[in-house]
Design a protein around this motif. Sequence first.
Motif, PDB file in Angstrom:
ATOM      1  N   UNK A  15     -11.258  19.097  10.489  1.00 10.85           N
ATOM      2  CA  UNK A  15     -10.285  19.092  11.570  1.00 10.85           C
ATOM      3  C   UNK A  15      -9.986  17.670  12.070  1.00 10.85           C
ATOM      4  N   UNK A  16      -9.674  16.792  11.109  1.00  8.46           N
ATOM      5  CA  UNK A  16      -9.367  15.408  11.475  1.00  8.46           C
ATOM      6  C   UNK A  16      -8.374  14.808  10.480  1.00  8.46           C
ATOM      7  N   UNK A  17      -7.593  13.826  10.944  1.00  7.95           N
ATOM      8  CA  UNK A  17      -6.714  13.070  10.046  1.00  7.95           C
ATOM      9  C   UNK A  17      -7.462  11.889   9.456  1.00  7.95           C
ATOM     10  N   UNK A  18      -8.544  11.532  10.111  1.00  8.54           N
ATOM     11  CA  UNK A  18      -9.253  10.311   9.761  1.00  8.54           C
ATOM     12  C   UNK A  18     -10.325  10.619   8.724  1.00  8.54           C
ATOM     13  N   UNK A  19      -9.894  10.704   7.470  1.00  9.78           N
ATOM     14  CA  UNK A  19     -10.808  11.154   6.428  1.00  9.78           C
ATOM     15  C   UNK A  19     -11.489  10.000   5.693  1.00  9.78           C
ATOM     16  N   UNK A  20     -11.140   8.764   6.061  1.00 10.95           N
ATOM     17  CA  UNK A  20     -11.703   7.612   5.340  1.00 10.95           C
ATOM     18  C   UNK A  20     -13.229   7.626   5.387  1.00 10.95           C
ATOM     19  N   UNK A  21     -13.772   7.884   6.574  1.00  8.27           N
ATOM     20  CA  UNK A  21     -15.229   7.872   6.720  1.00  8.27           C
ATOM     21  C   UNK A  21     -15.869   9.010   5.939  1.00  8.27           C
ATOM     22  N   UNK A  80      -3.905  10.214   4.364  1.00 13.37           N
ATOM     23  CA  UNK A  80      -2.499  10.398   3.974  1.00 13.37           C
ATOM     24  C   UNK A  80      -1.641   9.152   4.199  1.00 13.37           C
ATOM     25  N   UNK A  81      -1.823   8.416   5.323  1.00 15.92           N
ATOM     26  CA  UNK A  81      -0.991   7.218   5.486  1.00 15.92           C
ATOM     27  C   UNK A  81      -1.210   6.190   4.368  1.00 15.92           C
ATOM     28  N   UNK A  82      -2.418   6.137   3.829  1.00 15.15           N
ATOM     29  CA  UNK A  82      -2.677   5.204   2.716  1.00 15.15           C
ATOM     30  C   UNK A  82      -1.981   5.711   1.449  1.00 15.15           C
ATOM     31  N   UNK A  83      -2.033   7.008   1.213  1.00 18.10           N
ATOM     32  CA  UNK A  83      -1.324   7.584   0.062  1.00 18.10           C
ATOM     33  C   UNK A  83       0.164   7.272   0.184  1.00 18.10           C
ATOM     34  N   UNK A  84       0.701   7.428   1.402  1.00 18.92           N
ATOM     35  CA  UNK A  84       2.123   7.147   1.625  1.00 18.92           C
ATOM     36  C   UNK A  84       2.454   5.682   1.327  1.00 18.92           C
ATOM     37  N   UNK A  85       1.575   4.769   1.719  1.00 17.64           N
ATOM     38  CA  UNK A  85       1.840   3.348   1.463  1.00 17.64           C
ATOM     39  C   UNK A  85       1.846   3.051  -0.032  1.00 17.64           C
ATOM     40  N   UNK A  86       0.918   3.629  -0.759  1.00 18.22           N
ATOM     41  CA  UNK A  86       0.891   3.424  -2.217  1.00 18.22           C
ATOM     42  C   UNK A  86       2.155   3.993  -2.846  1.00 18.22           C
ATOM     43  N   UNK A  87       2.555   5.144  -2.367  1.00 19.31           N
ATOM     44  CA  UNK A  87       3.795   5.763  -2.854  1.00 19.31           C
ATOM     45  C   UNK A  87       4.976   4.815  -2.588  1.00 19.31           C
ATOM     46  N   UNK A  88       5.062   4.304  -1.367  1.00 18.54           N
ATOM     47  CA  UNK A  88       6.151   3.383  -0.997  1.00 18.54           C
ATOM     48  C   UNK A  88       6.217   2.197  -1.947  1.00 18.54           C
ATOM     49  N   UNK A  89       5.046   1.641  -2.231  1.00 10.96           N
ATOM     50  CA  UNK A  89       5.005   0.458  -3.091  1.00 10.96           C
ATOM     51  C   UNK A  89       5.472   0.789  -4.510  1.00 10.96           C
ATOM     52  N   UNK A  90       4.870   1.795  -5.107  1.00 10.60           N
ATOM     53  CA  UNK A  90       5.169   2.080  -6.522  1.00 10.60           C
ATOM     54  C   UNK A  90       6.593   2.583  -6.713  1.00 10.60           C
ATOM     55  N   UNK A 145       2.808  -3.987   7.370  1.00 12.93           N
ATOM     56  CA  UNK A 145       1.471  -3.443   7.114  1.00 12.93           C
ATOM     57  C   UNK A 145       1.392  -1.944   7.420  1.00 12.93           C
ATOM     58  N   UNK A 146       2.390  -1.431   8.140  1.00 16.59           N
ATOM     59  CA  UNK A 146       2.431   0.028   8.373  1.00 16.59           C
ATOM     60  C   UNK A 146       2.941   0.762   7.142  1.00 16.59           C
ATOM     61  N   UNK A 147       3.608   0.035   6.250  1.00 14.54           N
ATOM     62  CA  UNK A 147       4.352   0.706   5.173  1.00 14.54           C
ATOM     63  C   UNK A 147       3.878   0.366   3.771  1.00 14.54           C
ATOM     64  N   UNK A 148       3.268  -0.807   3.615  1.00 14.96           N
ATOM     65  CA  UNK A 148       2.780  -1.193   2.287  1.00 14.96           C
ATOM     66  C   UNK A 148       1.269  -1.368   2.358  1.00 14.96           C
ATOM     67  N   UNK A 149       0.568  -1.118   1.240  1.00 18.77           N
ATOM     68  CA  UNK A 149      -0.893  -1.251   1.277  1.00 18.77           C
ATOM     69  C   UNK A 149      -1.305  -2.665   1.719  1.00 18.77           C
ATOM     70  N   UNK A 150      -2.189  -2.724   2.682  1.00 19.34           N
ATOM     71  CA  UNK A 150      -2.726  -4.007   3.141  1.00 19.34           C
ATOM     72  C   UNK A 150      -3.986  -4.315   2.339  1.00 19.34           C
ATOM     73  N   UNK A 203      -6.831  -4.509   3.548  1.00 14.08           N
ATOM     74  CA  UNK A 203      -7.844  -3.572   4.050  1.00 14.08           C
ATOM     75  C   UNK A 203      -7.714  -2.216   3.337  1.00 14.08           C
ATOM     76  N   UNK A 204      -6.474  -1.746   3.193  1.00 18.65           N
ATOM     77  CA  UNK A 204      -6.266  -0.465   2.481  1.00 18.65           C
ATOM     78  C   UNK A 204      -6.770  -0.560   1.045  1.00 18.65           C
ATOM     79  N   UNK A 205      -6.408  -1.664   0.391  1.00 20.15           N
ATOM     80  CA  UNK A 205      -6.785  -1.815  -1.021  1.00 20.15           C
ATOM     81  C   UNK A 205      -8.295  -1.905  -1.170  1.00 20.15           C
ATOM     82  N   UNK A 206      -8.919  -2.638  -0.255  1.00 17.22           N
ATOM     83  CA  UNK A 206     -10.378  -2.763  -0.309  1.00 17.22           C
ATOM     84  C   UNK A 206     -11.021  -1.399  -0.082  1.00 17.22           C
TER      85      UNK A 206
END
Length: 471
Positions: free
Chosen positions: A267-273, A279-289, A422-427, A429-432
């Motif tokens: 029950x969270x959006x914050x799944x990194x941990x 999802x926002x990271x997936x969206x950024x990768x999508x935007x880039x490619x 940085x809101x739209x393309x992988x930073x 931090x996202x890549x790391x």
Amino acid sequence: MTTPDYAEKIPNNVSLADDRRLQRALESWQPNFLTWWETMGPTLPTQDVYLRTAVNVGREGWAQFGHVPMRDYRWGIFLAEPDPGRRIAFGRHKGEPAWQQVPGEYRAELRRLIVIQGDTEPASVEQQRNLGATAPSLYDLRNLFQVNVEEGRHLWAMVYLLHAHFGREGREEAEELLHRNSGSADAPRILGAFNEETPDWLSFFMFTYFTDRDGKYQLGTLKESAFDPLSRTCEFMLKEEAHHMFVGTTGVDRVVERTAQVMVENDTDDVAALGAIPLPVIQKYLNFHYSVSLDLFGGETSTNVANYYTAGLKGRWMEERRKDDHLLDSDSIMVDALLDGDIAQTEVSALTGLNTDLRREYIADCAGGVKRWNRILDGAGLPHRLALPHQAFNRKVGAFAGIEASPAGEILTAAEWEQRKSQWLPTDTDKTFVRSLMRPVYERGKIAAWLAPPRNGINGQPFDYDYVHLA
Ligand SMILES: [Fe+2]
Ligand SMILES: [Fe+2]
């Protein structure tokens, strides 16, 4: 149609044995190819891999599956079956018999088209060479290697045409195809997107979805070519390409599926941990490619491409299904343009707008992927959605190269772009973060925590099959 001779040094269905000179030329290119494969190809040492090998071009049984050491993969030359009555479908030579030889007047242009296509094939192998070290499962590792060996075969396909039809210049171009390398400072690959790294598996899935799909559309236009050997070569390549699309489509499916599952369970959006990709990271990768792949279609208008069409060298996607005169010299098309600094459209002749026509086909196809990923989110009961960014977003080629725009299509000042990109393309931090998830899982039937398992295995085998034996 000759029966493919699979026992030969270079398996082929082009009666290579009947043309000693050509056979010798290709046999002397072969060791250079193998050296390239060993030095620039996959870095993970393996004993063998469960691979598909093209052995025929017929409707049934064109490939065989089996465990093979990758170095012994039978890279062959296969052209789709000839249609002896084939006629040119478009342009100035419409209705004339297709060419079996290169017309002198189009020699330079055809060579250029073949070299550009040929250059992308080994480039992607180079971009993906280190991915084996972080494969999320043996199934995925096998798919990576399958894509790699087939891109190697696509290089063979183009090199065959260069050797068979372009004499000494063709042989020199074939050497250059091994000499240029992805990301190299002094001899880079020809197209921008093929000099980007593919450093992680999310990038790999996005690449095979968006960038391989550009390849599909380029091959589709070359399949229409009046130069019949090029047409038949591309037709057969498209058959293999379908699997590459599958790897991308289902790869992103499985990333989204796993993320959705972790979101719902916790029950969270914050799944990194929790070890999944937000999802926002997936969206950024999508935007880039997506945006770098849009650039591969070139400018909105192009007189070169208009000339290629009129000459019969390169057609449209699904040329023969189009309901028009296939000459296009009196038609027009609306193309994207920047008018008084605003994103707008302008009318140009259909011939000069052919890049736009092809890019539109591609965009409609890409929208299909987003739809299926959103269906996965919907099915999980989540309100979140992925989207394709606006065509003006992050473009380096064409009408929008000189401006910055948000994914929604609003024009931004350079300062606003710097502040918000940085809101739209992988930073970094996202890549790391994404890279931190990339730990290899080489145990049969196991899979990394950030990815859902596939619905099915390959060629009827189960997911927990021993797809790869590591060295
Ligand atoms: Fe390819
Ligand atoms: Fe491909």
